[in-house]
Design a protein around this motif. Structure first.
Motif, PDB file in Angstrom:
ATOM      1  N   GLN A 149      11.538  99.098  68.867  1.00 22.51           N
ATOM      2  CA  GLN A 149      10.984  98.788  70.292  1.00 22.51           C
ATOM      3  C   GLN A 149      12.275  98.759  71.457  1.00 22.51           C
ATOM      4  O   GLN A 149      12.244  99.398  72.364  1.00 22.51           O
ATOM      5  CB  GLN A 149      10.602  97.265  70.228  1.00 22.51           C
ATOM      6  CG  GLN A 149      10.077  96.813  71.638  1.00 22.51           C
ATOM      7  CD  GLN A 149       8.599  97.058  71.625  1.00 22.51           C
ATOM      8  OE1 GLN A 149       8.231  98.122  71.164  1.00 22.51           O
ATOM      9  NE2 GLN A 149       7.847  96.363  72.357  1.00 22.51           N
ATOM     10  N   GLY A 198      -1.007  98.524  70.970  1.00 19.32           N
ATOM     11  CA  GLY A 198       0.249  98.944  70.702  1.00 19.32           C
ATOM     12  C   GLY A 198       0.816  99.753  71.295  1.00 19.32           C
ATOM     13  O   GLY A 198       1.408 100.679  70.466  1.00 19.32           O
ATOM     14  N   ILE A 241      -3.090  99.312  75.034  1.00 19.83           N
ATOM     15  CA  ILE A 241      -2.631  97.600  75.444  1.00 19.83           C
ATOM     16  C   ILE A 241      -1.565  97.262  74.569  1.00 19.83           C
ATOM     17  O   ILE A 241      -1.377  97.756  73.440  1.00 19.83           O
ATOM     18  CB  ILE A 241      -4.035  96.855  75.033  1.00 19.83           C
ATOM     19  CG1 ILE A 241      -4.630  96.881  73.635  1.00 19.83           C
ATOM     20  CG2 ILE A 241      -5.074  96.932  75.982  1.00 19.83           C
ATOM     21  CD1 ILE A 241      -5.476  95.941  72.991  1.00 19.83           C
ATOM     22  N   ASP A 242      -0.852  96.262  75.121  1.00 22.15           N
ATOM     23  CA  ASP A 242       0.329  95.817  74.315  1.00 22.15           C
ATOM     24  C   ASP A 242       0.634  94.325  74.700  1.00 22.15           C
ATOM     25  O   ASP A 242       0.268  93.847  75.942  1.00 22.15           O
ATOM     26  CB  ASP A 242       1.482  96.908  74.750  1.00 22.15           C
ATOM     27  CG  ASP A 242       2.623  96.564  73.852  1.00 22.15           C
ATOM     28  OD1 ASP A 242       2.942  97.814  73.163  1.00 22.15           O
ATOM     29  OD2 ASP A 242       3.242  95.553  73.555  1.00 22.15           O
ATOM     30  N   ASP A 254       3.461  93.080  74.737  1.00 21.96           N
ATOM     31  CA  ASP A 254       4.680  92.782  75.552  1.00 21.96           C
ATOM     32  C   ASP A 254       4.690  93.235  76.592  1.00 21.96           C
ATOM     33  O   ASP A 254       4.645  94.759  77.020  1.00 21.96           O
ATOM     34  CB  ASP A 254       5.661  93.398  74.648  1.00 21.96           C
ATOM     35  CG  ASP A 254       7.069  93.385  75.168  1.00 21.96           C
ATOM     36  OD1 ASP A 254       7.368  93.169  76.301  1.00 21.96           O
ATOM     37  OD2 ASP A 254       8.021  94.149  74.517  1.00 21.96           O
ATOM     38  N   SER A 295       1.240 101.075  63.633  1.00 19.32           N
ATOM     39  CA  SER A 295       1.423 100.660  62.315  1.00 19.32           C
ATOM     40  C   SER A 295       2.051  99.312  62.391  1.00 19.32           C
ATOM     41  O   SER A 295       2.384  98.423  61.426  1.00 19.32           O
ATOM     42  CB  SER A 295       1.996 101.692  61.429  1.00 19.32           C
ATOM     43  OG  SER A 295       3.271 101.715  61.754  1.00 19.32           O
ATOM     44  N   THR A 296       2.848  99.009  63.435  1.00 18.88           N
ATOM     45  CA  THR A 296       3.624  97.887  63.504  1.00 18.88           C
ATOM     46  C   THR A 296       3.009  96.739  64.152  1.00 18.88           C
ATOM     47  O   THR A 296       3.872  95.534  64.382  1.00 18.88           O
ATOM     48  CB  THR A 296       5.250  98.180  64.277  1.00 18.88           C
ATOM     49  OG1 THR A 296       4.956  98.900  65.453  1.00 18.88           O
ATOM     50  CG2 THR A 296       6.111  99.212  63.329  1.00 18.88           C
ATOM     51  N   VAL A 297       1.692  96.717  64.142  1.00 17.67           N
ATOM     52  CA  VAL A 297       1.076  95.667  64.754  1.00 17.67           C
ATOM     53  C   VAL A 297       0.676  94.827  63.622  1.00 17.67           C
ATOM     54  O   VAL A 297      -0.091  95.292  62.641  1.00 17.67           O
ATOM     55  CB  VAL A 297      -0.254  95.972  65.777  1.00 17.67           C
ATOM     56  CG1 VAL A 297      -0.912  94.802  66.052  1.00 17.67           C
ATOM     57  CG2 VAL A 297       0.167  96.889  66.748  1.00 17.67           C
ATOM     58  N   CYS A 317      -0.902  91.918  63.147  1.00 18.91           N
ATOM     59  CA  CYS A 317      -2.013  91.435  63.020  1.00 18.91           C
ATOM     60  C   CYS A 317      -3.332  92.253  63.112  1.00 18.91           C
ATOM     61  O   CYS A 317      -4.514  92.072  63.603  1.00 18.91           O
ATOM     62  CB  CYS A 317      -2.345  90.348  63.757  1.00 18.91           C
ATOM     63  SG  CYS A 317      -2.257  90.704  65.740  1.00 18.91           S
ATOM     64  N   ILE A 356      -7.261  92.210  64.169  1.00 17.15           N
ATOM     65  CA  ILE A 356      -7.875  92.637  65.408  1.00 17.15           C
ATOM     66  C   ILE A 356      -9.165  93.518  65.095  1.00 17.15           C
ATOM     67  O   ILE A 356     -10.297  93.753  65.726  1.00 17.15           O
ATOM     68  CB  ILE A 356      -7.010  93.440  66.257  1.00 17.15           C
ATOM     69  CG1 ILE A 356      -5.872  92.392  66.759  1.00 17.15           C
ATOM     70  CG2 ILE A 356      -7.605  94.236  67.416  1.00 17.15           C
ATOM     71  CD1 ILE A 356      -4.683  93.058  67.491  1.00 17.15           C
ATOM     72  N   PHE A 364       4.482 106.923  58.524  1.00 17.14           N
ATOM     73  CA  PHE A 364       3.103 106.277  58.380  1.00 17.14           C
ATOM     74  C   PHE A 364       1.964 107.079  57.743  1.00 17.14           C
ATOM     75  O   PHE A 364       2.042 108.276  58.204  1.00 17.14           O
ATOM     76  CB  PHE A 364       2.943 105.332  59.366  1.00 17.14           C
ATOM     77  CG  PHE A 364       2.614 106.272  60.559  1.00 17.14           C
ATOM     78  CD1 PHE A 364       1.490 106.905  60.983  1.00 17.14           C
ATOM     79  CD2 PHE A 364       3.256 106.118  61.654  1.00 17.14           C
ATOM     80  CE1 PHE A 364       0.997 107.448  62.199  1.00 17.14           C
ATOM     81  CE2 PHE A 364       3.107 106.618  63.026  1.00 17.14           C
ATOM     82  CZ  PHE A 364       1.909 107.282  63.120  1.00 17.14           C
TER      83      PHE A 364
END
Ligand code: SAM
Length: 267
Positions: A84, A131, A153-154, A156, A199-201, A203, A207, A258
């Motif tokens: 990030q 993400g 969508i994100d 942050d 892949s780093t989301v 949850c 969702i 990934f």
């Protein structure tokens, strides 16, 4: 004896990455960091480590005891914080630097190429990325190559603002919209044809569960994930409600950071 030595060296390397990631996170007060080349270096080293077949052997031989699990969790979440930071820096310097592309970003771009396998996105598709990140390379590549309408969508808000800035600079002619919204809040959700999960989301499977009621019957989901050694960098695959989703295709890409599973609705 040799095996014990190899596992020791493997563990030492994990602790080395853990220490490096923590150091970068603590130093990062704003996103224009002077240590950016070093950060790219360590992320590239980590990416190579994750896709190295010899390390896979060490991972399989490792006793996944209670002491190891927090280290694995830390590596996964801290490497994602470092990505990030790297993406935010890359977005901020975009306007005034001719930056060298790193191996990590090159790897991600190769992964995107393979993402949907035989399920082609066309100019009629509407694609959502959950993400999208501060440097939304996936959105740009899909919009540019397919002419599809693309949404990101994100959670942050800073990533959303930087993502919009990058799109303005690199793809202002493309149909790309980025929002700080949840899947429930997206008015276009019923018309979406393809959904990609970063892949780093953490949850992502919660969702996915919610998406069953929100989306149309033919929607195709590309879930990025990493099992085994790749789970040091990605949230792994999970069981899904078998009355809702089935696996349409599962491909493992040994040279990618990934892997991707495609899900579709059980009709
Ligand atoms: C930096 S991108 C990483 C892209 C990377 N190529 C991948 O596939 O994971 C991940 C983004 O996911 C966002 N994110 C994390 N959890 C989220 C959630 N629940 N909903 C939406 N975005 C999320 C983060 O804020 C971050 O900007």
């Amino acid at each position: 004896m040799r095996q014990v030595k190899d596992i020791d060296a493997f563990l030492k390397k994990l602790h080395y990455f853990d220490k490096k990631f923590k150091l970068f996170i603590n130093q990062n007060n704003d996103h224009l960091i002077v240590e950016y080349p070093e950060l790219c270096g360590i992320i590239d080293e980590y990416s190579s480590f994750i896709i190295n077949h010899d390390n896979e052997k060490q991972w399989n031989n490792l006793d996944k005891s209670i002491e190891i699990l927090p280290l694995v969790e830390n590596l996964r979440s801290n490497s994602s914080v470092c990505i990030q930071i790297m993406e935010k820096h890359r977005a901020l310097v975009l306007s005034h630097e001719n930056e060298e592309i790193t191996d990590y970003f090159r790897n991600i771009e190769d992964c995107i190429e393979k993402e949907f396998g035989g399920f082609q996105i066309t100019s009629q598709s509407k694609v959502l990325l959950v993400g999208s990140g501060p440097f939304p390379i996936t959105l740009l590549m899909i919009a540019e190559r397919t002419g599809a309408e693309v949404f990101g969508i994100d959670i942050d808000n800073e990533a959303v603002q930087l993502g919009k800035h990058v799109v303005n600079k690199l793809g202002s002619q493309l149909s790309i919209q980025i929002d700080n919204k949840t899947v429930r809040e997206l008015s276009v959700i019923k018309q979406i044809t393809h959904i990609i999960f970063s892949s780093t989301v953490s949850c992502k499977y919660d969702i996915l569960d919610q998406l069953y009621d929100l989306t149309n019957k033919d929607v195709l989901i590309a879930m990025r994930y990493g099992n085994g050694l790749k789970s040091l960098f990605n949230y792994p695959m999970q069981e899904v409600d078998e009355h809702k989703w089935y696996i349409k295709e599962k491909t493992v890409h040994p040279q990618s950071v990934f892997d991707v599973i495609l899900y579709q609705k059980v009709q």
